[in-house]
Design a protein around this motif. Structure first.
Motif, mmCIF file in Angstrom:
data_model
loop_
_atom_site.group_PDB
_atom_site.id
_atom_site.type_symbol
_atom_site.label_atom_id
_atom_site.label_comp_id
_atom_site.label_asym_id
_atom_site.label_seq_id
_atom_site.Cartn_x
_atom_site.Cartn_y
_atom_site.Cartn_z
ATOM 1 N N TRP A 13 108.704 88.847 -25.162
ATOM 2 C CA TRP A 13 109.668 87.741 -25.067
ATOM 3 C C TRP A 13 110.491 88.054 -26.097
ATOM 4 O O TRP A 13 110.366 88.893 -26.855
ATOM 5 N N SER B 79 110.070 93.847 -13.832
ATOM 6 C CA SER B 79 110.952 94.783 -14.806
ATOM 7 C C SER B 79 111.169 94.702 -16.271
ATOM 8 O O SER B 79 111.528 95.516 -17.041
ATOM 9 N N ALA B 80 110.506 93.368 -16.295
ATOM 10 C CA ALA B 80 110.629 93.023 -18.133
ATOM 11 C C ALA B 80 109.482 93.069 -18.554
ATOM 12 O O ALA B 80 108.942 92.969 -19.392
ATOM 13 N N TYR C 26 111.412 83.453 -18.604
ATOM 14 C CA TYR C 26 111.301 83.836 -16.838
ATOM 15 C C TYR C 26 110.931 82.649 -16.287
ATOM 16 O O TYR C 26 110.102 82.509 -15.011
ATOM 17 N N ARG D 80 118.192 88.358 -19.895
ATOM 18 C CA ARG D 80 116.422 88.330 -19.454
ATOM 19 C C ARG D 80 116.020 88.498 -18.538
ATOM 20 O O ARG D 80 114.400 89.769 -18.561
ATOM 21 N N ASP D 81 117.242 88.534 -16.979
ATOM 22 C CA ASP D 81 116.025 89.150 -16.098
ATOM 23 C C ASP D 81 117.343 89.573 -15.476
ATOM 24 O O ASP D 81 117.035 88.882 -14.113
ATOM 25 N N ASP E 52 104.449 84.995 -15.000
ATOM 26 C CA ASP E 52 105.313 84.430 -14.082
ATOM 27 C C ASP E 52 106.199 85.878 -14.528
ATOM 28 O O ASP E 52 108.169 85.726 -13.897
ATOM 29 N N ILE E 53 105.678 86.973 -14.970
ATOM 30 C CA ILE E 53 106.947 87.805 -15.793
ATOM 31 C C ILE E 53 107.127 88.869 -14.418
ATOM 32 O O ILE E 53 106.357 89.484 -14.060
ATOM 33 N N PRO E 54 108.411 88.914 -14.408
ATOM 34 C CA PRO E 54 108.470 89.737 -13.166
ATOM 35 C C PRO E 54 108.673 91.722 -13.967
ATOM 36 O O PRO E 54 108.539 91.790 -15.198
#
Lengths: 254, 236
Positions: free
Chosen positions: B25, A220-221, B106, B138-139, A216-218
């Motif tokens: 991470w 943007s990341a 996340y 982080r987001d 579930d990492i967006p």
């Protein structure tokens, strides 16, 4: 190549008949079912908990089956002298090694498919909507376990002890998930941690395959999953481990 | 010769992957787990099971929030109170949410749930803001966190309608915490929007969180809306 496939098929059959492998699969089925309890505890996040627990458990069981098969397979054939029967035929040592490894990977893929099928049924029954990255997560698991099986094959021949091969592969598995942390430590430790810095260069980079942990990492990341890089790296790493194993088996006096 | 070549290829491949692959991470220097937390999570983290470690910490948070607090009667999880004085119940709540976000930055639901509970159930908006800032670091493009921050700011000014409007935008997502829908229904009732509150309580009935579902069932009965017109039958 035909001889490699015959050996692989024989190795696959042997794995399926192995009592330890059957018990591992049964245990996996029971544990996947009991993961429903964990999901209930997570309330609104039931599906996430079921998904994560299931995928993690599939990986662990596939890993256990693969490294156990890799660490014991060749050594058992050496002990029972059945390797003499195989190598007395027109089968080269390289073909033997490749056949054994391919059979092991195929049995591991079958195990992952079986467990994933049970996991998917459980998830769908609990109201989960299928998402394509589930398959990507399984692919990552398969790559990781294939690398671990290659490493275990090498260490089984290197140490000629199944137990030490299992332990060393387990340690490398752990270190392979901690490369960023090891680099951090090595950078701070100076000369005293020079051996660690050297070790990092050889440990398989398992976080690369860890697609199931990045579901579930967006966007943007992270700029997409490095699927091609992971595939190429796994193929290269397995080839090198098998080349090292071949260098060892070539010198053995059968 | 073969062995030396194989080792050289492994070193080269590892160096290449180290350069090309950027882990999403946090770097080890950015993680602030206590010694006990690090030890507890080391097992799963070493197996590359960061998400599962975060899930287990989240379940522990729910257990903690579901257990009556030793400090005062202030807040019962899942029940929104009129009294808006800061509660000293569940003193570890913020720390536990930050721990989850350190493990999996996340885990959006954990951040939203934690910030919502701190701001609107425990009435500790500063701690909620700290959680959201941690998540935003982080987001940063997550507009939902910004909506929560705005809602908390309005809550501080006791502007219920603006709080409602900010949270309503977030609550449309099927992944929104049930606690948030519950709070919105509460605000709807306070603002005299009975039908909207009933709609939200009916949504909560299908929640996987049985505590909230049970509360919504009671609320619908109190509102005389236990019968669902869509189903044409009395709710069980």
């Amino acid at each position: 190549m035909e001889r490699v496939f015959i050996l692989a098929a024989s190795s696959l059959r042997e794995q399926w008949r192995d009592r330890a492998w059957q018990v591992a699969m049964l245990f996996a089925g029971v544990m996947l079912y009991f993961s429903v309890l964990l999901g209930i505890l997570a309330a609104d996040q039931e599906l996430r908990a079921l998904l994560d627990f299931g995928l993690s458990f599939i990986e662990l069981m596939a890993l256990a089956a693969a490294i156990f098969g890799a660490a014991t397979g060749v050594l058992r054939e050496m002990e029972t002298k059945s390797i003499y029967l195989i190598l007395s035929r027109p089968v080269s040592r390289l073909e033997y090694l490749l056949g054994r490894y391919l059979g092991l990977v195929l049995s591991m893929l079958a195990a992952v498919s079986l467990m994933a099928g049970a996991h998917l049924i459980l998830l769908l029954l609990r109201g989960w909507s299928f998402r394509a990255d589930y398959l990507l997560a399984l692919y990552g698991i398969a790559l990781k376990v294939a690398v671990a099986a290659a490493v275990a094959t090498f260490f089984a021949l290197f140490s000629t002890s199944a137990l030490s091969a299992l332990v060393i592969t387990g340690i490398l598995w752990t270190l392979g998930h901690f490369i960023a942390e090891m680099r951090f430590l090595a950078a701070r430790g100076g000369l005293s941690l020079l051996p660690l810095a050297a070790l990092i260069q050889l440990v398989p980079h398992l976080q690369l395959f860890n697609f199931r942990d990045r579901l579930d990492i967006p966007a943007s990341a992270a700029a997409g999953e490095p699927v091609l890089l992971a595939t190429a790296y796994a193929a290269l790493y397995c080839t090198c481990c098998l080349a090292l194993a071949y260098a060892l088996i070539r010198r053995k006096d059968f | 010769m073969v062995a030396a070549l194989a080792l050289a290829v492994i070193v080269g491949a590892d160096a290449l992957v180290g350069r090309v692959f950027q882990s999403p991470w946090p770097r080890p220097s950015e993680v602030h787990l206590s010694y006990d937390d690090a030890v507890r999570n080391a097992g799963l983290m070493s197996l590359g099971m960061r998400r599962l470690a975060a899930d287990i910490e989240f379940i522990r948070l729910l257990e903690y929030f579901g257990t009556p607090s030793e400090r005062g009667e202030g807040t019962e999880a899942g029940v929104h109170h009129e009294d808006e004085s800061p509660s000293d119940s569940y003193p570890e709540f913020e720390g536990r949410v930050l721990r989850i976000l350190d493990i999996d930055p996340y885990f959006r639901y954990a951040a939203e749930y934690g910030a919502g509970a701190l701001a609107f159930d425990l009435h500790r908006p500063d701690e909620a803001i700290a959680v959201l800032r941690h998540a935003l670091a982080r987001d940063p493009k997550n507009w939902r966190y910004q909506a929560y921050l705005a809602a908390i700011a309005f809550q501080k000014q006791r502007r219920a309608e603006q709080v409602h409007d900010q949270l309503a935008a977030v609550a449309d997502d099927p992944e929104a915490p049930t606690m948030l829908k519950h709070l919105l229904a509460f605000l709807d009732l306070r603002l005299g929007r009975r039908e909207e509150a009933i709609r939200l309580y009916r949504e909560i009935l299908s929640s996987r969180d049985k505590g909230y579902a049970e509360f919504a069932r009671g609320a619908l009965k109190r509102l005389g809306a236990a019968q669902d017109p869509a189903r044409g039958a009395e709710e069980p």
